[in-house]
Scaffold this active site. Sequence first.
Site, PDB file in Angstrom:
ATOM      1  N   LYS A  29       0.986  -1.340  -0.034  1.00 30.10           N
ATOM      2  CA  LYS A  29      -0.051   0.033  -0.085  1.00 30.10           C
ATOM      3  C   LYS A  29       0.796   1.135   0.059  1.00 30.10           C
ATOM      4  O   LYS A  29       0.563   2.358  -0.664  1.00 30.10           O
ATOM      5  CB  LYS A  29      -1.036   0.023   1.286  1.00 30.10           C
ATOM      6  CG  LYS A  29      -2.092  -1.002   1.034  1.00 30.10           C
ATOM      7  CD  LYS A  29      -2.665  -1.220   2.412  1.00 30.10           C
ATOM      8  CE  LYS A  29      -3.803  -2.527   2.338  1.00 30.10           C
ATOM      9  NZ  LYS A  29      -4.701  -2.619   3.358  1.00 30.10           N
ATOM     10  N   GLN A  69      -4.850  -1.581   9.533  1.00 23.66           N
ATOM     11  CA  GLN A  69      -4.640  -2.733   9.054  1.00 23.66           C
ATOM     12  C   GLN A  69      -5.215  -3.718   9.871  1.00 23.66           C
ATOM     13  O   GLN A  69      -4.972  -3.918  11.193  1.00 23.66           O
ATOM     14  CB  GLN A  69      -3.366  -3.096   8.677  1.00 23.66           C
ATOM     15  CG  GLN A  69      -2.922  -4.390   7.851  1.00 23.66           C
ATOM     16  CD  GLN A  69      -3.636  -4.352   6.669  1.00 23.66           C
ATOM     17  OE1 GLN A  69      -3.862  -3.343   5.855  1.00 23.66           O
ATOM     18  NE2 GLN A  69      -3.836  -5.534   6.140  1.00 23.66           N
ATOM     19  N   ASP A  81     -10.996   2.720   3.880  1.00 24.09           N
ATOM     20  CA  ASP A  81     -11.777   1.343   3.605  1.00 24.09           C
ATOM     21  C   ASP A  81     -13.103   1.225   3.504  1.00 24.09           C
ATOM     22  O   ASP A  81     -13.480   0.220   2.967  1.00 24.09           O
ATOM     23  CB  ASP A  81     -11.317   0.535   5.139  1.00 24.09           C
ATOM     24  CG  ASP A  81      -9.821  -0.239   4.814  1.00 24.09           C
ATOM     25  OD1 ASP A  81      -9.472  -0.384   3.699  1.00 24.09           O
ATOM     26  OD2 ASP A  81      -9.316  -0.325   5.999  1.00 24.09           O
TER      27      ASP A  81
END
Length: 287
Positions: A53, A97, A120
């Site tokens: 990422k 995460q 997200d």
Amino acid sequence: MSVVIDGKALAASFRADIAAQVTRLGERYGKTPCLSVIIVGDNPASRSYVRGKIKACREAGIESRLIEFPDTISEEELLSSIARLNADADVDAVLVQLPLPSQIDSNRVIDAISPEKDVDGFHPTNVAALFLGRPCMAPCTPKGIIAMIDSTGSVIDGARATVVGRSNIVGKPVAKLLQDRGATVTVAHSHTRNLAAVCRDADILVVATGHAGLVTADMVKNGAVVIDVGINRTAEGKLVGDVDFAGVSPKAGFISPVPGGVGPMTITMLLANTLECFKNRNEKQNK
Ligand code: GUN
């Protein structure tokens, strides 16, 4: 023989467009979009995803800030860190995460991220908006899957789609996005009776279960679009999907490989969502 959907090549073309937009927006607003990524502990798979990422951000001209915590961090400390990022005017997007260590309630963490910075699309406000058909931040993997299906030229409207897996991150939201595009969607899972028949009925088959090789050739309609979201490591250390690629390839119309399929497109949609957070925040300020 099916056409392999090259997620890496598709991702590269999307990323070139995102990088161009980052440059244009930089000239307009005099700043760069900024994504903050929090990682807790040293789960090797999570570390590898986060490295991917951060690298993708750099290549697209997006600023990224990595915040690392040991797996002994308390929930309160993690929540305070998120509160600081929510209040930081230089941060456009926040990603924590997953998975998190067991002493931390993931739901509390997700709920703590400001919905405007929830890159997200996991916050209940964004999930509710997605399911109500309102403007929202949609989650990255489902968005990537839709872009992959579109890249094949297949028409989603009116198609029969089966999604195998009902997770909050992939199964449920991708089923909603397919429904929004006019597909008739079945969500199958571990309790589904006669899974093979339910899969065989599908013009579009999306598989996200975490079971290596679950979907075999006898479960796939001739010419179907097959999207494999699974990432499983074999005893020999090889990465494989949830679909038996060698067996299904001759039958499917299009099939996504693992690796090099959904993975690169998920990261690409993270870049796209970061850009969307940046645009939303700056356009709001300018109103
Ligand atoms: N862990 C596995 N997939 C994801 C994802 O899409 N977002 C976050 N934050 N964590 C993950």
